[in-house]
Write a protein that holds these residues in place. Structure first.
Motif, PDB file in Angstrom:
ATOM      1  N   GLU A  73      18.364 -20.047 -28.396  1.00 23.35           N
ATOM      2  CA  GLU A  73      17.460 -19.345 -29.300  1.00 23.35           C
ATOM      3  C   GLU A  73      16.135 -19.110 -28.590  1.00 23.35           C
ATOM      4  O   GLU A  73      15.706 -19.932 -27.783  1.00 23.35           O
ATOM      5  CB  GLU A  73      17.227 -20.169 -30.561  1.00 23.35           C
ATOM      6  CG  GLU A  73      18.467 -20.369 -31.399  1.00 23.35           C
ATOM      7  CD  GLU A  73      18.200 -21.164 -32.666  1.00 23.35           C
ATOM      8  OE1 GLU A  73      17.023 -21.286 -33.054  1.00 23.35           O
ATOM      9  OE2 GLU A  73      19.160 -21.663 -33.244  1.00 23.35           O
ATOM     10  N   PRO A  74      15.474 -18.011 -28.897  1.00 21.72           N
ATOM     11  CA  PRO A  74      14.180 -17.753 -28.253  1.00 21.72           C
ATOM     12  C   PRO A  74      13.110 -18.718 -28.763  1.00 21.72           C
ATOM     13  O   PRO A  74      13.241 -19.310 -29.838  1.00 21.72           O
ATOM     14  CB  PRO A  74      13.865 -16.315 -28.653  1.00 21.72           C
ATOM     15  CG  PRO A  74      14.631 -16.099 -29.922  1.00 21.72           C
ATOM     16  CD  PRO A  74      15.863 -16.949 -29.816  1.00 21.72           C
ATOM     17  N   ASN A  75      12.048 -18.869 -27.993  1.00 22.23           N
ATOM     18  CA  ASN A  75      10.941 -19.734 -28.380  1.00 22.23           C
ATOM     19  C   ASN A  75      10.067 -18.989 -29.388  1.00 22.23           C
ATOM     20  O   ASN A  75       9.384 -18.024 -29.033  1.00 22.23           O
ATOM     21  CB  ASN A  75      10.126 -20.126 -27.147  1.00 22.23           C
ATOM     22  CG  ASN A  75       8.987 -21.063 -27.487  1.00 22.23           C
ATOM     23  OD1 ASN A  75       8.767 -21.409 -28.640  1.00 22.23           O
ATOM     24  ND2 ASN A  75       8.257 -21.478 -26.471  1.00 22.23           N
ATOM     25  N   ASN A  76      10.092 -19.419 -30.643  1.00 22.70           N
ATOM     26  CA  ASN A  76       9.314 -18.795 -31.713  1.00 22.70           C
ATOM     27  C   ASN A  76       8.175 -19.692 -32.173  1.00 22.70           C
ATOM     28  O   ASN A  76       7.756 -19.616 -33.323  1.00 22.70           O
ATOM     29  CB  ASN A  76      10.212 -18.459 -32.906  1.00 22.70           C
ATOM     30  CG  ASN A  76      11.220 -17.390 -32.568  1.00 22.70           C
ATOM     31  OD1 ASN A  76      10.931 -16.483 -31.799  1.00 22.70           O
ATOM     32  ND2 ASN A  76      12.415 -17.498 -33.131  1.00 22.70           N
ATOM     33  N   ARG A  77       7.662 -20.549 -31.301  1.00 28.32           N
ATOM     34  CA  ARG A  77       6.653 -21.520 -31.708  1.00 28.32           C
ATOM     35  C   ARG A  77       5.424 -20.839 -32.301  1.00 28.32           C
ATOM     36  O   ARG A  77       4.964 -21.201 -33.377  1.00 28.32           O
ATOM     37  CB  ARG A  77       6.234 -22.386 -30.531  1.00 28.32           C
ATOM     38  CG  ARG A  77       5.136 -23.372 -30.912  1.00 28.32           C
ATOM     39  CD  ARG A  77       4.653 -24.176 -29.753  1.00 28.32           C
ATOM     40  NE  ARG A  77       5.692 -25.125 -29.401  1.00 28.32           N
ATOM     41  CZ  ARG A  77       5.584 -25.987 -28.406  1.00 28.32           C
ATOM     42  NH1 ARG A  77       4.507 -26.009 -27.667  1.00 28.32           N
ATOM     43  NH2 ARG A  77       6.551 -26.817 -28.150  1.00 28.32           N
ATOM     44  N   GLU A  78       4.904 -19.830 -31.618  1.00 30.74           N
ATOM     45  CA  GLU A  78       3.684 -19.186 -32.111  1.00 30.74           C
ATOM     46  C   GLU A  78       3.916 -18.520 -33.459  1.00 30.74           C
ATOM     47  O   GLU A  78       3.087 -18.636 -34.363  1.00 30.74           O
ATOM     48  CB  GLU A  78       3.178 -18.173 -31.088  1.00 30.74           C
ATOM     49  CG  GLU A  78       2.594 -18.837 -29.856  1.00 30.74           C
ATOM     50  CD  GLU A  78       2.054 -17.825 -28.872  1.00 30.74           C
ATOM     51  OE1 GLU A  78       1.718 -16.704 -29.286  1.00 30.74           O
ATOM     52  OE2 GLU A  78       1.963 -18.181 -27.687  1.00 30.74           O
ATOM     53  N   ALA A  79       5.039 -17.847 -33.618  1.00 29.00           N
ATOM     54  CA  ALA A  79       5.339 -17.191 -34.895  1.00 29.00           C
ATOM     55  C   ALA A  79       5.515 -18.226 -36.004  1.00 29.00           C
ATOM     56  O   ALA A  79       5.084 -18.005 -37.142  1.00 29.00           O
ATOM     57  CB  ALA A  79       6.599 -16.337 -34.763  1.00 29.00           C
ATOM     58  N   ASN A  80       6.128 -19.347 -35.696  1.00 28.77           N
ATOM     59  CA  ASN A  80       6.354 -20.387 -36.703  1.00 28.77           C
ATOM     60  C   ASN A  80       5.064 -21.105 -37.078  1.00 28.77           C
ATOM     61  O   ASN A  80       4.942 -21.639 -38.183  1.00 28.77           O
ATOM     62  CB  ASN A  80       7.377 -21.406 -36.206  1.00 28.77           C
ATOM     63  CG  ASN A  80       8.761 -20.826 -36.060  1.00 28.77           C
ATOM     64  OD1 ASN A  80       9.100 -19.855 -36.739  1.00 28.77           O
ATOM     65  ND2 ASN A  80       9.561 -21.405 -35.193  1.00 28.77           N
ATOM     66  N   GLN A  81       4.085 -21.128 -36.182  1.00 32.38           N
ATOM     67  CA  GLN A  81       2.847 -21.852 -36.451  1.00 32.38           C
ATOM     68  C   GLN A  81       1.739 -20.972 -37.032  1.00 32.38           C
ATOM     69  O   GLN A  81       0.667 -21.472 -37.342  1.00 32.38           O
ATOM     70  CB  GLN A  81       2.351 -22.537 -35.172  1.00 32.38           C
ATOM     71  CG  GLN A  81       3.253 -23.669 -34.743  1.00 32.38           C
ATOM     72  CD  GLN A  81       2.739 -24.371 -33.506  1.00 32.38           C
ATOM     73  OE1 GLN A  81       1.976 -23.821 -32.736  1.00 32.38           O
ATOM     74  NE2 GLN A  81       3.171 -25.612 -33.330  1.00 32.38           N
ATOM     75  N   LYS A  82       2.008 -19.692 -37.227  1.00 36.56           N
ATOM     76  CA  LYS A  82       0.985 -18.799 -37.777  1.00 36.56           C
ATOM     77  C   LYS A  82       0.529 -19.226 -39.171  1.00 36.56           C
ATOM     78  O   LYS A  82      -0.633 -19.088 -39.518  1.00 36.56           O
ATOM     79  CB  LYS A  82       1.489 -17.360 -37.814  1.00 36.56           C
ATOM     80  CG  LYS A  82       1.424 -16.677 -36.480  1.00 36.56           C
ATOM     81  CD  LYS A  82       1.855 -15.234 -36.593  1.00 36.56           C
ATOM     82  CE  LYS A  82       1.796 -14.595 -35.213  1.00 36.56           C
ATOM     83  NZ  LYS A  82       2.281 -13.227 -35.237  1.00 36.56           N
ATOM     84  N   SER A  83       1.446 -19.729 -39.973  1.00 33.77           N
ATOM     85  CA  SER A  83       1.097 -20.102 -41.347  1.00 33.77           C
ATOM     86  C   SER A  83       0.520 -21.517 -41.454  1.00 33.77           C
ATOM     87  O   SER A  83       0.107 -21.937 -42.531  1.00 33.77           O
ATOM     88  CB  SER A  83       2.328 -19.994 -42.252  1.00 33.77           C
ATOM     89  OG  SER A  83       3.330 -20.883 -41.804  1.00 33.77           O
ATOM     90  N   ALA A  84       0.489 -22.246 -40.366  1.00 36.31           N
ATOM     91  CA  ALA A  84      -0.031 -23.622 -40.386  1.00 36.31           C
ATOM     92  C   ALA A  84      -1.554 -23.607 -40.528  1.00 36.31           C
ATOM     93  O   ALA A  84      -2.229 -22.778 -39.921  1.00 36.31           O
ATOM     94  CB  ALA A  84       0.364 -24.360 -39.121  1.00 36.31           C
ATOM     95  N   PRO A  85      -2.116 -24.530 -41.319  1.00 31.82           N
ATOM     96  CA  PRO A  85      -3.566 -24.574 -41.480  1.00 31.82           C
ATOM     97  C   PRO A  85      -4.303 -24.941 -40.197  1.00 31.82           C
ATOM     98  O   PRO A  85      -5.402 -24.466 -39.965  1.00 31.82           O
ATOM     99  CB  PRO A  85      -3.796 -25.628 -42.555  1.00 31.82           C
ATOM    100  CG  PRO A  85      -2.490 -26.182 -42.920  1.00 31.82           C
ATOM    101  CD  PRO A  85      -1.426 -25.483 -42.159  1.00 31.82           C
TER     102      PRO A  85
END
Length: 99
Positions: A73-85
């Protein structure tokens, strides 16, 4: 190591099991039998014996069917952390809960 009927009652209570007297006696016999087998195995001298990756390896060579260790799977860390406070260096920042 031998279990007592009180041990079986305590284990059943922890496991949230309601055992009849007959079931409790059967469990006591079975568990004590299991511990007897474990004690017999512990009595065997295994000094200098290499562990096997597969039980059949003692009889014939075995080629393990392992898949290649590649990312699927591709690295989606930045996309997944966009909603984090709060994020710092790729890690989620959370409030301290232990003083």
């Amino acid at each position: 190591m031998a279990l007592t009927p009180q041990d079986i009652g305590r284990i059943a209570n922890l496991a949230r099991l309601e055992l009849t007297h007959q079931e409790s006696e059967r469990m006591l016999t079975q568990l004590n039998g299991f511990f007897d087998v474990v004690e017999q195995m512990r009595a065997v001298d295994t000094q200098g014996i290499e562990p096997l990756a597969h039980p059949v390896a003692a009889i014939q060579p075995v080629a393990l069917r392992l898949r290649d260790d590649i990312a699927s799977e591709p690295n989606n860390r930045e996309a997944n952390q966009k909603s984090a406070p709060a994020v710092e260096r790729g890690l989620f920042l959370v409030p301290k809960v232990i003083e």
